[in-house]
Structures are given as structure tokens and as C-alpha cells.
Write a protein that holds these residues in place. Structure first.
Motif, PDB file in Angstrom:
ATOM      1  N   THR A  34       0.838  -1.200   0.000  1.00 50.48           N
ATOM      2  CA  THR A  34       0.000   0.000   0.000  1.00 50.48           C
ATOM      3  C   THR A  34       0.869   1.246   0.000  1.00 50.48           C
ATOM      4  N   LYS A  35       1.858   1.249   0.888  1.00 48.44           N
ATOM      5  CA  LYS A  35       2.745   2.399   1.013  1.00 48.44           C
ATOM      6  C   LYS A  35       3.465   2.664  -0.321  1.00 48.44           C
ATOM      7  N   ALA A  36       3.970   1.586  -0.923  1.00 42.24           N
ATOM      8  CA  ALA A  36       4.716   1.738  -2.172  1.00 42.24           C
ATOM      9  C   ALA A  36       3.808   2.264  -3.282  1.00 42.24           C
ATOM     10  N   LEU A  37       2.571   1.748  -3.324  1.00 43.18           N
ATOM     11  CA  LEU A  37       1.637   2.223  -4.349  1.00 43.18           C
ATOM     12  C   LEU A  37       1.348   3.706  -4.182  1.00 43.18           C
ATOM     13  N   LEU A  38       1.091   4.119  -2.927  1.00 42.73           N
ATOM     14  CA  LEU A  38       0.782   5.525  -2.683  1.00 42.73           C
ATOM     15  C   LEU A  38       1.969   6.409  -3.055  1.00 42.73           C
ATOM     16  N   ASP A  39       3.180   5.907  -2.821  1.00 45.75           N
ATOM     17  CA  ASP A  39       4.373   6.706  -3.125  1.00 45.75           C
ATOM     18  C   ASP A  39       4.711   6.721  -4.611  1.00 45.75           C
ATOM     19  N   SER A  40       4.108   5.815  -5.378  1.00 40.78           N
ATOM     20  CA  SER A  40       4.495   5.757  -6.788  1.00 40.78           C
ATOM     21  C   SER A  40       3.525   6.518  -7.682  1.00 40.78           C
ATOM     22  N   VAL A  41       2.523   7.177  -7.079  1.00 40.10           N
ATOM     23  CA  VAL A  41       1.551   7.932  -7.880  1.00 40.10           C
ATOM     24  C   VAL A  41       1.939   9.412  -7.879  1.00 40.10           C
ATOM     25  N   PRO A  42       2.086  10.016  -9.062  1.00 35.87           N
ATOM     26  CA  PRO A  42       2.423  11.443  -9.076  1.00 35.87           C
ATOM     27  C   PRO A  42       1.262  12.275  -8.548  1.00 35.87           C
ATOM     28  N   ARG A  43       1.569  13.421  -7.969  1.00 37.08           N
ATOM     29  CA  ARG A  43       0.532  14.275  -7.408  1.00 37.08           C
ATOM     30  C   ARG A  43       0.337  15.514  -8.244  1.00 37.08           C
TER      31      ARG A  43
END
Lengths: 362, 337
Positions: free
Chosen positions: A281-290
Motif C-alpha cells: 500500500t505504502k509503495a503504491l501511494l508513493d508511486s503515484v504522481p501528485r
């Protein structure tokens, strides 16, 4: 991560279903209308046995929106199809578990009984409205069919009900639109017609499988707002199948993250965003550009998800996980509950034996 | 920016003649798919073209790839003008502009080996010694993070992310000045997207290649690009550096796109702009400002009658085509970024 973290030791080694069942007694936000326990759907293909859904448990309350997030091959769509016993035949077979809809197990229903549930009690919105609608019938015709199936409205009232249904999904000039064919409508309008059909039987649950991926950005915003409005007026429970955390952030009350056939983390949506506890979950959230801020460099998860039919031992994410050790590769972790101080927030990761541990980028 | 421009596009137009049938009556009409579009992409720079389907961004890409001829306007790449290149210059042009498309399942020929796919831009444009071609293929496969031994395999043996790397390797093979990235990550899984975007950025840093990024996802545009042009119905309605655009979007359409974008956290509240209706048909575009029928900030009759020019108007820090930012007195020419 400012949330106070509380760890409930007694919840540690329960099985998912029992733990999630217990969590229902929490805050009263509506009765539980659907409960899935240890669902297993396997695909028996010539080449390999694919454990597409491998022990999935969750629940849905009335009027609530649950997001099931995962990448392709995570089993999220097969899970959704299995709820309605529409797993892809002949390869797919539900080999275990229970799907309790208002206390009754849908897996024990006869095909005839299932037909009466589909579209009336539980309906579905699929990704591509082009293939959901029949190109040779007018949309009025297809809506009338939906009312005929639902049997909630008298035959004499169908024409009025059809116009009404179209108006509810914000289709302009509904009296004229009933006699148009799908190809005469834009993608956004077609998907709204599909939505109108889905709610025509006043169902308890709508399963939406990536309903907006084929739509443009501004049309997607219109559609998501429409779904929220309809939910407010009908208190239908919605299961949102998506790969997009943005949809989850905007639409869902709770979220379950799937990876390789398992729910690896589950919890109220804010807890999951503020306090992601599974490394995936953490990795997915960190891999999405904002959109909101400049990102110097995105975290990129090494490797790729397991291929269909790959032999899976231990934690499915271990080969790509920065925190994995020998045990992770050998043994599947138990469900750890009580993350973010809430029974509802759970994750399957050995590292959580240490209650204060959280995945942080190295 | 213009001094070291790798690609320059000026007043580009592409009109398609169409016949409209209403009952027994047929009338001829013109679809202005690209209508007076100008921009420049510097060496080693990325320009993102943002817009919804039908806004003309793919037609623009096709014109730059020389897959279609413009009705009028100029496309210049280095010293080559696409309108006038012939023979050897045409081959040079084709070598210098490459593309990576959205769907690596349909963009790679399933019956060709990876080695053949990657070497295609080398062998179709000129004869080369086989040894040279082979060395170049190994080099670019290595650059995109694939093992050169993968060259003997077929596309179906690879995952989506790997296929997109193969497509990129092929695009890089002829050492192009410009690569058009047409929605390069939208068909990839979330966990693969970051890898792929980072790879695009790293290679740009190493090779100095320019990208024209066609994308609908604003967050991807922000992460990948140096400047952004927002298109609506064949026109650029706003054009700015990425930082300027994201810190202060000006055009009502751009602001609506921002409002419609999905949040990265449940607590993020966006400006509430929900556009009514859909993009009008390009066969029968609205008079005046093409956005006026859906615009929540319409100021009056001027929006319905006068086409706003793309310029830096009053109260605007960058070019925007909107009557909310009227030109300073005495200034009427359109300003380019």
C-alpha cells in the motif's frame, strides 16, 4: 503519520473473516448487507491452476462505499464477478468460502434464484458502456427490459418510469432520448444509461467495475458526482472496483487493497492514506504522481506482479518488498488488526508483529 | 526557449472536409481538428499537450510525425521543414521524430522479434552494415533496462511495462531529436507507471532528447513536463511553464480540468466546478469562444461573438485565450510562449 497507534494484541492471529465480522460491531453506520468470507475462485486452465481469488473476506454496509483497489491480475474483478456467480466459465470455479447477502449464502442458490438476485438486488456497472448496451435496441427498450426484470413497477407505468430513470441520471431531454440507439449517444451518456439500468430495480448493492476509465476527465467528474447523489437518495451500498487511488480518495468510505488474490490491507479510507501499514500500500501511494505538489522523484516498485499460474509461497509481495526476510518468503503472514487504533484497519504483514513498525522509504 | 528549439510549430492547421447528411439534404462542412496551433519544444525539454478526446492533440502528433499533411502552417525540426522535405531530407526527418504509443499490445508487431522491432527505424530509412545495426539494438535495449539477449524473443513474452520499454528502445534506435509520447503510461499498471516515467526522465537527462507528451492525466503532466499547453476543440487555450500553470491555472477550462482531477488524499477538497454538458461537435463549433456554452465564468456577449486570442492579457502571467484577461491597450497580436 501523526495518528496515535494502538495495537490490539488479542486480534493478532484471528482469521480474516472472524476478525472482520467482529469489526462490524463497531460504529453503527448501517446494517451489514453483504459479507464475504474466505472466498476462493480458481481458474482451471490447461496450462496452470490460477488462484485468482485466494481467501478474500470483506463486508459492506447499507449506504456505504467500499473500494477494492488492485492492479491487473490482482483478482479484484474476479472477486466482483464471483459475488454474482458470474466467474468466467468454464475455467473459473468458486472452490470455497461464503457470500452472505442479508444472511443468505449466494453460493448455495440455484441458477434460477441467482437470476432473481442479479439486477434486482445486486446489479453491476461495467467498464465499457459500449459493450454493456445492446446496439440493436433503443435505450428505452433496454430500460423497459430492466423494469420487466426488476418487477418493481407495473407494466402500465413503464414508459413513465423509463423517462424518470433517465431524468434521474441527468440525461437532458429524456422523452426524446428513449427512442435513440446507443451509437447516437456519447460515452458519458451511455454510461449514465447503464447506471440508470443498474438502479432501475432499486438494488441493495451496485458493483461498479472501473466505471469511469473509458470516460474523459470532466465527464468522469460528472459521473462520479452522479453516483454520489444517487447513493444519497437511495442508500444503496456500492462496491467500487478500481486501480486508481484517486477514485478511492474521492468516493470510498472504506478500502481493501488486493495483491495477487489476497486482501493485504483494509481499513477506513483516511486511515489507509494517513497510516498505510502494508509495504505494498505504502509503495503504491508513493508511486503515484501528485497534482497538488511537485514530486522530485517517484518511488518505483521493483519487479512486476506475479504472473498467472506462478507458484505462490509465503507473502505474495515478498519478492518486490524492501522489508521482506526469509520468513516472509516462506509463510503467509496473519492478519494484524487494530492499526490506527481501530479494529477495522488491518494488514497482512509479518513486520507488524512490532506494533509501532510502519513501512517508510529507505 | 526558441533559441535552442528542437521542434517549432507555427500556426498549424488541419481541416478535414466532411459531408453532413440530414435526411435527403447533404451539406459540406469542415472539421477544424487543429486550428492555428503554435508552440516550441526546446532541446532536452518536455512539452505536455493536455486535453480531452477530440481536442486535436493526436492530430497534432500525426502532423509532426509526417503521417498526415497540414492544411497550412509550419512544422520545423532543427533545420528541416516538414512541408518541404523530400528524398534524403525526408528520411532524415523520419529518423529524427519517433513515437511511443499508448498501448504496447497493439503497437508492437506480434510476429516480429524484439530485435527486428527495435531495428526497424534503422533499416527502413537507410542501408547499414548488419553488425552496426546489431550493436545499436543491443545498446538501446541496455539503455531501457532490458537484457540484449531478449532481442530474440517475441513481444508476447513480455509484460506491459517491458513492452513499453521495447517501444521506447525502438524509438531511441535512430537517435531522434524528438519523441512523441502518446499517453505512454495510461495502459500500464500503477506499480509499473512510476518505473516507466522515471525511465523516460532518466533517458532524457542522458540523451538530451525532447518529448512531446500527449496526456490527459494532469499529475503525469506535472511530473514529466517543463511546459504545458491545454487544448480545447483544436485550439490551445492556455500555455505556460509547468510550475506557472500548476500554481495558477487561469482559463476556466483548465480550472475545470483541475477541479475534475482526482485527489491524492481524501481530505483534499477541490474548487467545485462541474461543467455542464459535453464537448460540442467540432463539425458545428460554437461561435466566439469555443468554450462559452460550458463556461461557468462567462462574462457576456463578447464570449459568444469574439474568438479570444492566446496572449498574455491583463491579470495573467502567461498566455491564455480568454476574455477574462483582455489584452492591454494597443496590443492585439497573439503572444507565443
Amino acid at each position: 503519520m501523526t495518528t496515535v497507534q494502538k495495537f490490539r494484541g488479542e486480534g493478532r492471529h484471528e482469521r480474516g473473516a472472524e476478525r472482520r465480522a467482529r469489526a462490524e460491531e463497531g460504529p453503527e453506520r448501517g446494517e451489514v448487507i453483504l459479507e464475504v468470507r474466505d472466498l476462493r475462485t480458481y481458474l482451471f486452465t490447461k496450462r496452470a491452476l490460477v488462484k485468482a481469488v485466494d481467501g478474500v473476506s470483506f463486508y459492506l454496509r447499507r449506504g456505504e462505499t467500499l473500494g477494492i483497489v488492485g492492479e491487473s491480475g490482482s483478482g479484484k474483478s474476479i472477486t466482483a464477478l464471483s459475488l454474482l456467480r458470474m466467474e468466467p466459465k468454464p475455467a473459473g470455479r468458486i472452490v470455497g468460502g461464503e457470500v452472505l447477502f442479508r444472511g443468505e449464502d449466494l453460493l448455495e442458490k440455484s441458477p434460477g434464484e441467482m437470476r432473481r438476485i442479479r439486477g434486482r438486488r445486486i446489479s453491476m456497472i461495467l467498464q465499457d458502456p459500449q459493450t454493456s448496451l445492446n446496439p440493436v435496441f433503443t435505450i428505452g427498450n433496454q430500460l423497459r427490459e430492466a423494469f420487466a426484470t426488476a418487477r418493481r413497477v407495473e407494466r402500465s407505468r413503464w414508459p413513465a418510469a423509463v423517462v424518470d430513470a433517465l431524468r434521474k441520471v441527468n440525461i437532458a431531454d429524456p422523452e426524446r432520448r428513449v427512442s435513440t440507439y446507443p451509437h447516437q449517444l456519447s460515452g458519458g451518456m451511455k454510461q449514465r444509461v447503464v447506471g440508470a439500468i443498474a438502479i432501475s430495480g432499486a438494488p441493495d448493492i451496485v458493483i461498479a467495475d472501473e466505471p469511469t476509465t473509458s470516460l474523459d476527465l470532466t465527464i468522469q467528474a460528472q459521473y462520479l458526482r452522479l453516483i454520489k447523489e444517487l447513493q444519497r437518495t437511495t442508500s444503496v451500498g456500492i462496491i467500487f472496483i478500481t486501480h486508481d487511488f484517486g477514485i478511492v480518495a474521492k468516493m470510498c468510505d472504506r478500502v481493501a487493497v488486493m495483491y495477487a488474490g489476497r486482501i493485504v490491507e483494509h481499513g477506513p479510507v483516511r486511515d489507509l492514506f494517513n497510516n498505510p501499514s502494508h509495504p505494498y500500500t505504502k509503495a503504491l501511494l508513493d508511486s503515484v504522481p501528485r497534482l497538488e505538489e511537485r514530486t522530485e522523484r517517484l518511488y518505483s516498485i521493483p519487479g512486476h506482479p506475479p504472473r498467472a499460474g506462478e507458484e505462490l509461497v509465503g507473502c505474495r509481495f515478498a519478492p518486490r518488498c524492501a522489508f521482506a526476510d526469509e520468513r516472509c518468503r516462506r509463510e503467509y503472514p496473519p492478519v494484524f488488526a487494530g492499526l490506527s487504533g481501530r479494529d477495522e484497519h488491518t494488514a497482512d504483514c509479518w513486520r507488524l508483529e512490532d506494533p509501532t513498525w510502519r513501512p517508510t522509504p529507505r | 526557449m526558441a533559441a535552442n528549439a528542437s521542434l517549432t510549430v507555427e500556426h498549424l492547421k488541419r481541416y478535414f472536409p466532411v459531408t453532413v447528411r440530414r435526411g435527403l439534404k447533404t451539406t459540406k462542412a469542415v472539421v477544424k481538428a487543429v486550428d492555428d496551433v503554435s508552440f516550441a519544444v526546446g532541446t532536452g525539454e518536455t512539452l505536455a499537450l493536455v486535453g480531452e478526446s477530440g481536442c486535436g492533440k493526436t492530430t497534432t502528433a500525426k502532423l509532426i510525425l509526417a503521417l498526415d499533411r497540414p492544411t497550412s502552417g509550419v512544422i520545423r525540426l532543427g533545420d528541416l521543414d516538414v512541408q518541404s522535405v523530400r528524398g534524403e531530407d525526408y528520411r532524415r526527418y523520419r529518423e529524427q521524430v519517433q513515437a511511443v504509443f499508448q498501448d504496447p499490445w497493439s503497437s508492437l508487431n506480434p510476429r516480429m522479434r524484439v530485435r527486428e522491432i527495435v531495428s526497424e527505424p534503422l533499416v527502413v530509412n537507410r542501408r547499414r552494415p548488419a553488425r552496426e545495426t546489431r550493436a545499436r539494438v543491443a545498446e538501446v535495449l541496455d539503455a531501457v533496462g532490458l537484457d540484449p539477449s531478449h532481442g530474440d524473443r517475441f513481444p508476447h513474452e513480455f509484460s506491459g511495462g517491458q513492452r513499453q520499454r521495447i517501444a521506447l528502445a525502438s524509438a531511441l534506435a535512430s537517435d531522434p531529436k524528438l519523441i512523441i509520447l502518446d499517453e505512454p503510461v495510461s495502459s500500464l499498471d500503477v506499480s509499473i507507471r512510476a518505473q516507466t516515467m522515471n525511465l523516460f526522465r532518466d533517458l532524457q537527462g542522458q540523451l538530451g532528447v525532447s518529448y512531446l507528451l500527449i496526456v490527459h492525466d494532469l499529475a503525469v503532466a506535472r511530473y514529466m513536463s517543463d511546459q504545458v499547453a491545454v487544448m480545447y476543440l483544436g485550439k490551445i487555450v492556455e500555455h505556460a511553464s509547468t510550475e506557472a500553470l500548476f500554481s495558477e491555472p487561469l482559463h476556466p477550462y483548465t480550472r475545470a480540468l483541475f477541479a475534475a482531477a482526482l485527489p491524492s488524499h481524501p481530505d483534499i477538497e477541490r474548487e467545485e466546478i462541474v461543467l455542464e454538458g459535453e464537448v460540442p461537435s467540432p463539425i458545428d463549433p460554437p461561435s466566439g469562444c469555443p468554450f462559452h456554452p460550458r463556461c461557468p465564468l462567462k462574462i457576456g456577449a463578447i464570449c459568444e461573438t469574439v474568438v479570444p486570442q492566446l496572449l498574455v492579457g491583463q491579470g495573467a502571467g502567461h498566455p491564455v485565450a480568454c476574455h477574462l484577461y483582455p489584452p492591454e491597450a494597443g496590443e492585439g497580436d497573439s503572444a507565443e510562449a
